[in-house]
Design an enzyme around this catalytic site. Structure first.
Site, mmCIF file in Angstrom:
data_model
loop_
_atom_site.group_PDB
_atom_site.id
_atom_site.type_symbol
_atom_site.label_atom_id
_atom_site.label_comp_id
_atom_site.label_asym_id
_atom_site.label_seq_id
_atom_site.Cartn_x
_atom_site.Cartn_y
_atom_site.Cartn_z
ATOM 1 N N ASP A 173 23.483 23.859 -47.374
ATOM 2 C CA ASP A 173 23.230 24.362 -48.735
ATOM 3 C C ASP A 173 21.744 24.477 -49.000
ATOM 4 O O ASP A 173 21.283 25.433 -49.627
ATOM 5 C CB ASP A 173 23.787 23.400 -49.798
ATOM 6 C CG ASP A 173 25.258 23.157 -49.677
ATOM 7 O OD1 ASP A 173 25.970 24.084 -49.288
ATOM 8 O OD2 ASP A 173 25.703 22.031 -49.971
ATOM 9 N N HIS B 48 25.427 19.701 -49.078
ATOM 10 C CA HIS B 48 25.636 19.874 -47.645
ATOM 11 C C HIS B 48 24.282 20.262 -47.037
ATOM 12 O O HIS B 48 23.450 20.893 -47.683
ATOM 13 C CB HIS B 48 26.605 21.017 -47.339
ATOM 14 C CG HIS B 48 27.996 20.827 -47.848
ATOM 15 N ND1 HIS B 48 28.368 21.173 -49.119
ATOM 16 C CD2 HIS B 48 29.120 20.367 -47.236
ATOM 17 C CE1 HIS B 48 29.661 20.927 -49.282
ATOM 18 N NE2 HIS B 48 30.138 20.441 -48.152
ATOM 19 N N HIS C 94 42.309 19.078 -54.831
ATOM 20 C CA HIS C 94 42.893 18.735 -53.542
ATOM 21 C C HIS C 94 44.196 17.965 -53.730
ATOM 22 O O HIS C 94 45.155 18.153 -52.967
ATOM 23 C CB HIS C 94 41.917 17.908 -52.709
ATOM 24 C CG HIS C 94 40.710 18.673 -52.270
ATOM 25 N ND1 HIS C 94 39.699 18.102 -51.542
ATOM 26 C CD2 HIS C 94 40.354 19.965 -52.447
ATOM 27 C CE1 HIS C 94 38.765 19.011 -51.287
ATOM 28 N NE2 HIS C 94 39.138 20.144 -51.844
#
Length: 437
Positions: free
Chosen positions: A103, A100, A270
């Site tokens: 990050d 990201h 997920h």
């Protein structure tokens, strides 16, 4: 100075090795179905968990011992962290990484300052990529941590939040292109709702679709030809997220004219949160033509949240690799370890143990999946179960040669159906076990 002086490059030593800093099953150049194992798996390190994870949880602060970290996350500290990350990946032997934007570089007081920080750190990332040959699997933007995204980003009721998110993704796309990224991922983060009392769902979904179209348009404008992905996730932190599962995401993409531009990045944990097995999500995405990449982890079925543990279950990795081999393997995607060491595993060496275990488990899954495919028994049994559709009435129905009236005439003449055959679930499971035990 090396951050991991006690660790040499991790080598393949074979199944009998007891060296915790060696691969027992992952042999990158071993051919599986005519292709090197490293090309089948395309392993990637997730920068956010591996380099930024602190071990904090709702009941206490971080526990991780990270000697390379400074007291503040300055640009200088972020640049040093990049060098540590590439030392880690070089020694581990992973060919890819993912990140990201937030990050790798600290956020500044303004967007301009934040972009300047990102540019400074990206310069070091590029140097380390050139030095090591490690590549970027995909980039993404963190549109969920900053309080400005408390109500979401693309789906926020605050138009300014939408605009800021657009500017952030614009920069993240530019950086991903600069670094030669093979793809770009959208994860909804806070794109969802807690209660429908204060939510205009139709408007939010339309805004989300508009945001995706703007991203596609800008990628084309700058010549970024990497693959776009959506990563399904049903809940946490919101009660309901719009990218709930594979079927939901595919429906969204088709409904809003985005299907030609996206595939799915499927995560095991997920899938669990959505009430599915990961093989369900992979198969659904695969037969619909949307299977792209995997965030490799697992959850604890006794806990109702996203624990992001490293995969150690060979049944799990066998199922994942069977799906990808069935649908042609990875192209722009790969196996990204979106997983974090446990809060109790706080020493730097634990980062190696965790990734080695995950890589070995996926290597075993790949080899078992290939053996199952080469043997053919499982496929033969599956074909036999649907044999009534290969000729006669079944083939005629699939060819569109019948309607309700003709099918009624057929059954009035026949009287009743042919007896059902056993599903033999236990036998199917036993056949798989032959390759694992």
């Amino acid at each position: 100075m090396a951050a991991f002086p006690q660790v040499s490059k991790i080598a393949y030593e074979g199944p009998k090795s007891k060296n915790p800093l060696a691969f027992r099953h992952y042999n990158p150049d071993e051919l599986v179905e005519g292709k090197p194992m490293k090309d089948h798996l395309r392993f990637s390190v997730a920068y956010w968990h591996t380099m930024r994870g602190t071990g904090s949880d709702p009941f206490g602060p971080g526990t991780m011992l990270r000697p390379w970290e400074g007291p503040q996350d300055t640009v200088e500290n972020a640049c040093n962290r990049v060098r540590v990350a590439f030392e880690f990946m070089e020694k581990l032997g992973t060919p890819f990484f993912c990140f990201h934007d937030r990050d790798i570089a600290p956020e500044g007081k303004t967007l301009a300052e934040t972009n300047k920080n990102l540019d400074a750190v990206v310069k070091v990332v590029k140097e380390e990529m050139q030095r090591t040959g490690i590549r970027l699997l995909w980039g993404t933007a963190n549109l969920f941590s900053n309080p400005r995204y408390v109500h979401g980003a693309a789906t926020s009721p605050n138009a300014d939040a939408f605009a800021f998110a657009a500017a952030q993704v614009k920069k993240a796309l530019e950086v991903t292109k600069e670094l030669g990224g093979a793809g770009y991922v959208f994860w909804g983060g806070r794109e969802g709702y807690q209660t429908l009392w204060n939510t205009d769902m139709k408007r939010e979904l339309e805004h989300l679709a508009r945001f995706m179209h703007l991203a596609v348009d800008y990628a084309q404008k700058i010549g970024f030809d990497g693959q776009f992905y959506i990563e399904p996730k049903p809940k946490e932190p919101t009660k309901h997220q719009y990218d709930f599962d594979a079927a939901n995401c595919i429906n969204f993409l088709r409904a809003y004219g985005l299907a030609a531009h996206f595939k799915l990045n499927i995560e095991t944990n997920h899938a669990t949160l959505a009430g599915h097995d990961v093989e369900h999500e992979l198969e659904y995405a695969g037969h619909q033509g949307f299977l792209g990449s995997v965030d490799a982890n697992t959850g604890d079925l006794l806990l109702g949240w996203d624990t992001d543990q490293f995969p150690t279950n060979v049944y799990l990795t066998t199922k994942i690799m069977l799906a990808f081999l069935k649908y042609g393997g990875f192209t722009t995607g790969g196996v990204n370890f979106d997983a974090k060491v446990r809060r109790e595993s706080f020493e730097p060496a634990d980062l190696f143990y965790a990734h080695i275990g995950g890589m070995d488990t996926f290597a075993m899954g790949l080899k078992i999946a290939a053996a199952i495919r080469a043997d053919g028994e499982l496929d033969r049994m599956l074909r036999q179960r649907y044999a009534s559709w290969d000729s006669g009435l079944g083939a005629e129905i699939e060819a569109g040669k019948h309607d309700f009236e003709s099918l009624e005439r057929y059954m009035l003449q026949k009287g009743d159906i042919e007896p059902n055959a056993s599903g033999r679930q236990e036998l199917f499971e036993n056949v798989v076990n032959r390759f694992i035990f």
